[in-house]
Motif scaffolding. Structure first.
Motif, PDB file in Angstrom:
ATOM      1  N   SER A   1       1.436  -5.774   5.694  1.00 22.48           N
ATOM      2  CA  SER A   1       0.364  -5.947   4.705  1.00 22.48           C
ATOM      3  C   SER A   1      -1.004  -5.771   5.366  1.00 22.48           C
ATOM      4  O   SER A   1      -1.906  -5.121   4.814  1.00 22.48           O
ATOM      5  N   ALA A   2      -1.155  -6.341   6.578  1.00 20.77           N
ATOM      6  CA  ALA A   2      -2.423  -6.206   7.300  1.00 20.77           C
ATOM      7  C   ALA A   2      -2.677  -4.749   7.676  1.00 20.77           C
ATOM      8  O   ALA A   2      -3.806  -4.249   7.559  1.00 20.77           O
ATOM      9  N   ILE A   3      -1.625  -4.046   8.115  1.00 20.85           N
ATOM     10  CA  ILE A   3      -1.770  -2.625   8.472  1.00 20.85           C
ATOM     11  C   ILE A   3      -2.145  -1.812   7.241  1.00 20.85           C
ATOM     12  O   ILE A   3      -3.017  -0.932   7.297  1.00 20.85           O
ATOM     13  N   MET A   4      -1.501  -2.104   6.119  1.00 25.10           N
ATOM     14  CA  MET A   4      -1.763  -1.366   4.877  1.00 25.10           C
ATOM     15  C   MET A   4      -3.224  -1.518   4.437  1.00 25.10           C
ATOM     16  O   MET A   4      -3.880  -0.532   4.086  1.00 25.10           O
ATOM     17  N   HIS A   5      -3.724  -2.738   4.487  1.00 26.81           N
ATOM     18  CA  HIS A   5      -5.116  -2.958   4.066  1.00 26.81           C
ATOM     19  C   HIS A   5      -6.108  -2.380   5.088  1.00 26.81           C
ATOM     20  O   HIS A   5      -7.188  -1.929   4.718  1.00 26.81           O
ATOM     21  N   TYR A   6      -5.726  -2.394   6.355  1.00 25.58           N
ATOM     22  CA  TYR A   6      -6.604  -1.829   7.392  1.00 25.58           C
ATOM     23  C   TYR A   6      -6.734  -0.318   7.202  1.00 25.58           C
ATOM     24  O   TYR A   6      -7.800   0.256   7.417  1.00 25.58           O
ATOM     25  N   GLN A   7      -5.643   0.327   6.798  1.00 23.45           N
ATOM     26  CA  GLN A   7      -5.632   1.783   6.606  1.00 23.45           C
ATOM     27  C   GLN A   7      -5.605   2.141   5.116  1.00 23.45           C
ATOM     28  O   GLN A   7      -4.998   3.138   4.714  1.00 23.45           O
ATOM     29  N   LYS A   8      -6.298   1.359   4.306  1.00 23.76           N
ATOM     30  CA  LYS A   8      -6.252   1.528   2.855  1.00 23.76           C
ATOM     31  C   LYS A   8      -6.667   2.931   2.421  1.00 23.76           C
ATOM     32  O   LYS A   8      -6.031   3.555   1.567  1.00 23.76           O
ATOM     33  N   GLU A   9      -7.715   3.470   3.014  1.00 29.12           N
ATOM     34  CA  GLU A   9      -8.208   4.800   2.614  1.00 29.12           C
ATOM     35  C   GLU A   9      -7.153   5.866   2.847  1.00 29.12           C
ATOM     36  O   GLU A   9      -6.996   6.788   2.043  1.00 29.12           O
ATOM     37  N   TYR A  10      -6.419   5.745   3.954  1.00 28.38           N
ATOM     38  CA  TYR A  10      -5.371   6.733   4.223  1.00 28.38           C
ATOM     39  C   TYR A  10      -4.247   6.623   3.201  1.00 28.38           C
ATOM     40  O   TYR A  10      -3.792   7.625   2.648  1.00 28.38           O
ATOM     41  N   PHE A  11      -3.770   5.399   2.933  1.00 28.12           N
ATOM     42  CA  PHE A  11      -2.639   5.228   2.026  1.00 28.12           C
ATOM     43  C   PHE A  11      -2.983   5.609   0.590  1.00 28.12           C
ATOM     44  O   PHE A  11      -2.093   5.958  -0.189  1.00 28.12           O
ATOM     45  N   LEU A  12      -4.249   5.569   0.238  1.00 28.01           N
ATOM     46  CA  LEU A  12      -4.658   5.982  -1.104  1.00 28.01           C
ATOM     47  C   LEU A  12      -4.792   7.499  -1.221  1.00 28.01           C
ATOM     48  O   LEU A  12      -4.591   8.067  -2.289  1.00 28.01           O
ATOM     49  N   SER A  13      -5.127   8.160  -0.106  1.00 30.55           N
ATOM     50  CA  SER A  13      -5.394   9.605  -0.150  1.00 30.55           C
ATOM     51  C   SER A  13      -4.344  10.458   0.550  1.00 30.55           C
ATOM     52  O   SER A  13      -4.116  11.605   0.171  1.00 30.55           O
ATOM     53  N   GLY A  14      -3.719   9.920   1.591  1.00 29.98           N
ATOM     54  CA  GLY A  14      -2.770  10.712   2.370  1.00 29.98           C
ATOM     55  C   GLY A  14      -3.436  11.622   3.378  1.00 29.98           C
ATOM     56  O   GLY A  14      -2.761  12.366   4.092  1.00 29.98           O
TER      57      GLY A  14
END
Length: 485
Positions: free
Chosen positions: A353-366
């Motif tokens: 969860s911490a990794i996901m929020h830290y890299q939020k921009e990547y996971f939203l855009s790819g």
């Protein structure tokens, strides 16, 4: 002179239970399932399923009744939560599990097939060979690796035939039989080098001008071809650039690893089972833990009743006492293992969860260029856990994203400062470097120095040596080997 003296020292040591918990956290889904199966087999007091014991706590609350025996194990002394988290009440005690039985991955059966070696031996049966020739051919086929090559010298094979098969032959005879092996499918199998492999494949093709030229290049100018000395090839064979281009195109369509083309081989296929899944729901990221990481376990009711029966018994013999100590140890171990599984789930979920929020921009855009610089300590500080715990989660776990299944450790990267003083990820620089190389003129590929200059113009001032390092990490060859005509 020897002296004896007393010394007091304070030291911290991990208990066996804590060490086992660290190992549980490190396991990916499939290995975790194997560990779970092993524990269920070894501990009869542990069972899988939805059954829950209402009076389980009473059993452990009254465990003091057996403290007269030094072999007693008290699971409550193992404070796993304090070791992994500073939270007084972990989230998993106040939340419902974020998985459903519908999410379970179903196992897929595999059809049995013929091994690559057996496939080749079956073809040998179509040739007319003497017994010795067949034995030599079979031995040669057994010496072929999974890429389709024979990596050993014929003289070594000759010695092995004498020692292991009691076949005394000559190199010339082995060479003769090897020519028969070269006739097997897939084309190129049994070659001793890349040059021989390509030559075998070309000689099987229909004789056309471009194929004839390709054979001539491979057989007589292989070194010039591998080093892409195209001008020397044009001069040597007195041909036009188009003729050379057609011959090279013919060579590029050959298979450098003929063994890999056999689809029926019995190599073990590793299936990646994602430990997490990230979905985009209404523009927000949603993280779920694979249900296979959250099994339902409970302590055996039968063992619980056996323990209660002993407490109610008036006559307690030595054998009964020994038996009940065994039962209690198994119950304690089962209780600890159930708690450890829950802690594992919590640790995995909190870390991802911490990794996901830290890299939020990547996971939203790819877009990999939006990956932020991130090291293990960044996440460890965020979730207030040890760096080693984060490392265990990241090194062996996969996450299913809208852009494919990714290894979690790939999201970690070092940082560097661009010309505007901003911290950027080295992954971002590698992606830009890859794009620049893809768009270059292949007749005149860019040198590392030229690539460094382009990156500097784009705002990434890095040295030529660093460009070379990144290029090698991307598995991209030097400029000379990227050249095309």
């Amino acid at each position: 002179m020897l002296k004896q003296y007393l010394q007091f020292k304070l030291s911290q040591k991990l208990s066996p239970q804590q060490i086992q918990l660290m190992k549980l956290i490190q396991l990916p889904t499939q290995a975790f399932e194997q560990r779970l199966k092993q524990e269920l087999e070894e501990n009869p007091a542990l069972e899988s399923g939805k059954e829950q014991l209402e009076d389980l706590d009473d059993v452990f609350d009254n465990s003091n009744d057996f403290e007269d025996d030094n072999e007693s194990i008290n699971a409550d002394d193992i404070n796993v939560d304090d070791y992994l988290s500073d939270d007084d009440v972990p989230d998993y005690r106040t939340q419902a599990n974020n998985y459903s039985s519908d999410d379970e991955e179903k196992t897929m059966p595999y059809a049995a097939g013929t091994s690559f070696t057996q496939h080749l031996i079956n073809q040998l049966n179509t040739f007319r060979l003497t017994d010795d020739e067949f034995d030599i051919a079979e031995f040669l086929v057994g010496s072929i690796d999974e890429s389709g090559y024979i990596r050993r010298k014929l003289i070594d094979i000759m010695d092995d035939l004498a020692f292991t098969q009691n076949i005394y032959t000559t190199e010339a005879e082995i060479e003769k039989v090897l020519k028969i092996v070269h006739q097997l499918d897939p084309a190129g199998v049994g070659a001793r080098s890349l040059q021989e492999c390509l030559s075998i494949q070309l000689h099987r093709k229909e004789k056309r001008p471009d194929v004839e030229l390709a054979i001539d290049i491979i057989d007589n100018a292989f070194e010039k071809f591998t080093k892409k000395h195209y001008k020397k090839l044009l001069q040597k064979f007195d041909i036009t650039e188009q003729q050379l281009k057609d011959a090279i195109d013919e060579i590029e369509h050959l298979n450098p690893k003929p063994g890999g083309s056999y689809s029926g081989n019995n190599r073990i296929v590793e299936h990646v089972v994602p430990d997490f899944a990230i979905k985009i729901v209404d523009g927000e990221l949603e993280l779920t833990l694979n249900g296979r990481n959250a099994p339902e376990l409970h302590v055996s009711r039968e063992y619980n009743n056996m323990l209660k029966g002993y407490k109610e018994s008036k006559d307690k013999s030595k054998s009964q006492k020994d038996a009940v100590m065994f039962i209690k140890q198994k119950l304690d171990a089962a209780k600890w293992f159930i708690d450890a599984i829950k802690q594992r789930q919590q640790t995995l979920f909190v870390t991802m969860s911490a990794i996901m929020h830290y890299q939020k921009e990547y996971f939203l855009s790819g877009d990999e260029r939006k990956l932020r610089p991130m090291i293990l300590k960044d996440i460890a500080d965020e979730i207030e856990m040890d760096v080693s715990t984060v490392s265990r989660v990241a090194n062996s776990k996969y996450v299913d994203t809208p852009y494919g299944t990714k290894l979690i450790k790939e999201f970690f990267s070092e940082s560097m400062t661009n010309d505007q003083g901003e911290e950027v990820s080295t992954r971002e620089i590698k992606k830009i470097l890859e794009t620049v190389i893809e768009d270059e003129n292949k007749r005149k590929p860019l040198t590392d120095e030229a690539l460094a200059k382009i990156l500097k113009e784009k705002g990434y001032p890095i040295a030529r040596r660093t460009v070379a390092k990144y290029r090698e990490q991307l598995d991209i060859p030097v400029a000379r080997l990227r050249k095309k005509i």
